[in-house]
Design a protein around this motif. Structure first.
Motif, PDB file in Angstrom:
ATOM      1  N   ALA A   1      65.855  58.235 120.975  1.00 40.04           N
ATOM      2  CA  ALA A   1      65.188  59.162 120.045  1.00 40.04           C
ATOM      3  C   ALA A   1      65.436  60.628 120.386  1.00 40.04           C
ATOM      4  N   HIS A   2      66.413  60.903 121.249  1.00 41.21           N
ATOM      5  CA  HIS A   2      66.626  62.306 121.629  1.00 41.21           C
ATOM      6  C   HIS A   2      68.084  62.511 122.023  1.00 41.21           C
ATOM      7  N   THR A   3      68.911  62.886 121.050  1.00 39.61           N
ATOM      8  CA  THR A   3      70.312  63.227 121.342  1.00 39.61           C
ATOM      9  C   THR A   3      70.678  64.539 120.660  1.00 39.61           C
ATOM     10  N   HIS A   4      71.716  65.167 121.198  1.00 41.88           N
ATOM     11  CA  HIS A   4      72.221  66.429 120.642  1.00 41.88           C
ATOM     12  C   HIS A   4      73.739  66.374 120.546  1.00 41.88           C
ATOM     13  N   MET A   5      74.252  65.671 119.541  1.00 44.65           N
ATOM     14  CA  MET A   5      75.704  65.667 119.343  1.00 44.65           C
ATOM     15  C   MET A   5      76.121  67.030 118.763  1.00 44.65           C
TER      16      MET A   5
ATOM     17  N   PHE B   1      59.354  67.043 113.837  1.00 41.77           N
ATOM     18  CA  PHE B   1      59.764  68.452 113.911  1.00 41.77           C
ATOM     19  C   PHE B   1      59.610  68.942 115.334  1.00 41.77           C
ATOM     20  N   LYS B   2      60.702  69.491 115.866  1.00 42.47           N
ATOM     21  CA  LYS B   2      60.657  69.946 117.250  1.00 42.47           C
ATOM     22  C   LYS B   2      60.466  71.451 117.303  1.00 42.47           C
ATOM     23  N   LEU B   3      59.528  71.849 118.148  1.00 42.25           N
ATOM     24  CA  LEU B   3      59.241  73.256 118.391  1.00 42.25           C
ATOM     25  C   LEU B   3      59.501  73.563 119.861  1.00 42.25           C
TER      26      LEU B   3
ATOM     27  N   VAL C   1      58.451  66.250 124.644  1.00 49.73           N
ATOM     28  CA  VAL C   1      59.779  65.743 125.011  1.00 49.73           C
ATOM     29  C   VAL C   1      60.067  66.016 126.490  1.00 49.73           C
ATOM     30  N   HIS C   2      61.013  65.273 127.011  1.00 45.67           N
ATOM     31  CA  HIS C   2      61.570  65.416 128.371  1.00 45.67           C
ATOM     32  C   HIS C   2      60.585  65.953 129.421  1.00 45.67           C
ATOM     33  N   VAL C   3      59.533  65.179 129.648  1.00 45.45           N
ATOM     34  CA  VAL C   3      58.556  65.517 130.690  1.00 45.45           C
ATOM     35  C   VAL C   3      59.207  65.262 132.055  1.00 45.45           C
TER      36      VAL C   3
ATOM     37  N   THR D   1      67.339  60.017 126.165  1.00 47.44           N
ATOM     38  CA  THR D   1      68.308  60.624 127.088  1.00 47.44           C
ATOM     39  C   THR D   1      68.338  62.150 127.062  1.00 47.44           C
ATOM     40  N   ASP D   2      67.980  62.769 125.920  1.00 44.85           N
ATOM     41  CA  ASP D   2      68.287  64.197 125.746  1.00 44.85           C
ATOM     42  C   ASP D   2      69.784  64.423 125.972  1.00 44.85           C
ATOM     43  N   HIS D   3      70.575  63.446 125.539  1.00 48.28           N
ATOM     44  CA  HIS D   3      72.039  63.512 125.707  1.00 48.28           C
ATOM     45  C   HIS D   3      72.587  64.803 125.104  1.00 48.28           C
TER      46      HIS D   3
HETATM   47 ZN   LIG Z   1      66.662  68.126 123.658  1.00 48.01          ZN
END
Ligand SMILES: [Zn+2]
Length: 468
Positions: free
Chosen positions: A65-69, A156-158, A245-247, A321-323
């Motif tokens: 649920a967390h990628t950045h292509m 929505f990410k802030l 996210v990403h704690v 992953t926050d890939h």
């Molecule tokens: Zn991220």
């Protein structure tokens, strides 16, 4: 597309472990039956394809649920495209990604979302969905949020970090939370006090502390905890649920635990890098520490036990992953002599299912919890369940045949991510993906790639199914 039967495996979901055979028709799971029962044998006799899973686990495809292509960051772009990144995801047993479309300051949400659709359309090996990053909360973009929820972009990410780039102030955050309380969207928060961090960055650089390890020091654990606390209080005031996210810091886990103890709809995600890596990696000599620069940063090793405990007690619900890969050569090197110019992010979309399986072997979590935090809960959190995240009649046939007896050595030499290093180089783990199905189509066939760009479809999501 014909019928497929997967026989002989141990089917593991978040709820059960069953010796069952699976019937797949037209890309969906239509039935399960006791292993080698009469009905299961009759399926196998008439099936177009029979996959032997004897001695293997049969698990739902991973939901990351967390990628950045292709994310633009710090004057460069994350090195995986949707094509290469989703192919690597498939190799690693992940069959759905939720990537972040970005609103640029001064632009509409619509134009940001359209740009991400254009990047992904026709490129993906597995299914994908989008969250929306809000960089500019104003009257127009608040109104646009409602429309996005209607078209399946329901989160929505802030950012409380990155002043001047993605940053929102507390008033903007409150407004966005109030809006999401009304439209059913879920606010995802990057919780770090970016204003204070920027002061510490400036002071560190002025004092000549320029190596990658200072990235971890200036992004202080207390500034993650403070922002986490503040985000929780703002969400309470707004009457909105919150997903952090990403704690990475134990002090931030404590804030989440306290909120959970109060019964608040507050959720937390961590990532494999925080569970398996530490500030020791950031301190590697010859600028190698740059490979591990991400935000929130890696923490001292003693934080890991708190993250594992949070995952066991459900104070943390999801591992994503926050890939966000950047090559060491040419990209991470942008920060030579100034850690603040190192692009933030790590590769990992291919490694998550294996690392979490290793956590099962190591005794941190159970097998069913592995599937829960990597498949079922991310699907429910982001409105994809039960289509994704489980093995049940009616679900998409996104299925991984996993060999728990195999061992592998993680390495940039053998991985499929488009990046010149592995954050886990040389690490031996137990277990390996053998075969992967996406909506009934075999995309990895007994360790050989059988997928194609364009098989993956955009999935319009429901709102959060993890509430209540
Ligand atoms: Zn991220």
């Amino acid at each position: 597309m014909g019928t497929t039967v997967i026989r002989g495996g141990l089917v593991i979901t978040a709820a059960d472990e069953t010796n069952a055979d699976i019937l797949i028709e037209s890309g969906r799971i239509t039935a399960l039956a006791a292993r080698d029962s009469e009905v299961a044998r009759s399926w196998a006799e008439s099936a177009d394809r029979v996959i032997d899973a004897a001695g293997k686990y049969v698990i739902p495809g991973g939901v990351d649920a967390h990628t950045h292509m292709e994310l633009p960051f710090g004057g460069t772009f994350a090195s995986d495209t949707f094509e290469t990144g989703t192919r690597a995801a498939a190799w690693g047993g992940t069959t759905t990604i939720v990537d972040f479309a970005v609103q640029s300051v001064g632009e509409s949400l619509r134009s940001g979302l359209d740009a991400w659709h254009a990047k992904a359309d026709g490129q993906c090996a597995v299914d994908y969905a989008f969250h929306m990053i809000l960089s500019d909360v104003n009257e127009d973009t608040l109104k646009e949020m409602d429309g996005l929820v209607d078209e399946g972009v329901t989160s929505f990410k802030l950012f409380m970090a990155y002043p001047g780039v993605f940053y929102s102030d507390d008033g903007q955050i409150l407004r966005a939370m109030q809006r999401s309380a009304g439209n059913g969207g879920l606010i995802m928060m990057h919780a770090e006090n970016g204003i204070a961090i920027d002061v510490l960055v400036e002071q560190a650089l002025a004092a000549g502390r320029t190596d990658p390890r200072y990235h971890g020091e200036v992004r202080h654990a207390l500034l993650e905890a403070e922002a986490t606390h503040r985000a929780i209080q703002l969400a309470r005031v707004a009457g909105a649920p919150l997903y952090v996210v990403h704690v990475s810091a134990m002090e931030a886990v404590a804030e989440l635990s306290q909120a959970r103890d109060m019964g608040l709809p507050v959720f937390g995600e961590t990532c494999p890098q925080y569970l398996f890596l530490s500030t020791d990696n950031l301190a590697e000599p010859d600028f190698e520490g740059a490979k591990y620069v991400c935000s929130t940063p890696l923490r001292p090793e003693e934080h890991q036990a708190y993250l594992w405990r949070g995952l066991r007690t459900n104070d943390l619900q999801v591992v994503s992953t926050d890939h966000c890969p950047f090559c060491f050569k040419g990209q991470k090197e942008l920060g030579l002599g100034d850690f603040s110019k190192i692009p933030n992010g790590l590769p990992g979309v291919e490694n998550r299912m294996d690392l979490l399986h290793q956590a099962v072997v190591d005794g941190h979590i159970s097998r069913r919890r592995w599937i829960e935090i990597a498949c079922a809960t991310p699907a429910r959190m982001f409105g994809l369940y039960p289509r994704k995240g489980t093995i049940a009649p009616g679900a998409d046939a996104d299925i991984v045949i996993y060999d728990p007896g195999a061992t592998q050595v993680m390495s940039a030499e053998t991985h499929h991510m488009n990046v010149d290093y592995s954050a886990y180089e040389g690490r031996t783990v137990s277990g390996r993906v053998q075969t992967v199905l996406s909506r009934g189509e075999v995309v990895v066939d007994d360790r050989s790639y059988a997928g194609r760009a364009g098989h993956g479809r955009f999935i319009a999501r429901e709102t959060c199914q993890y509430l209540g």
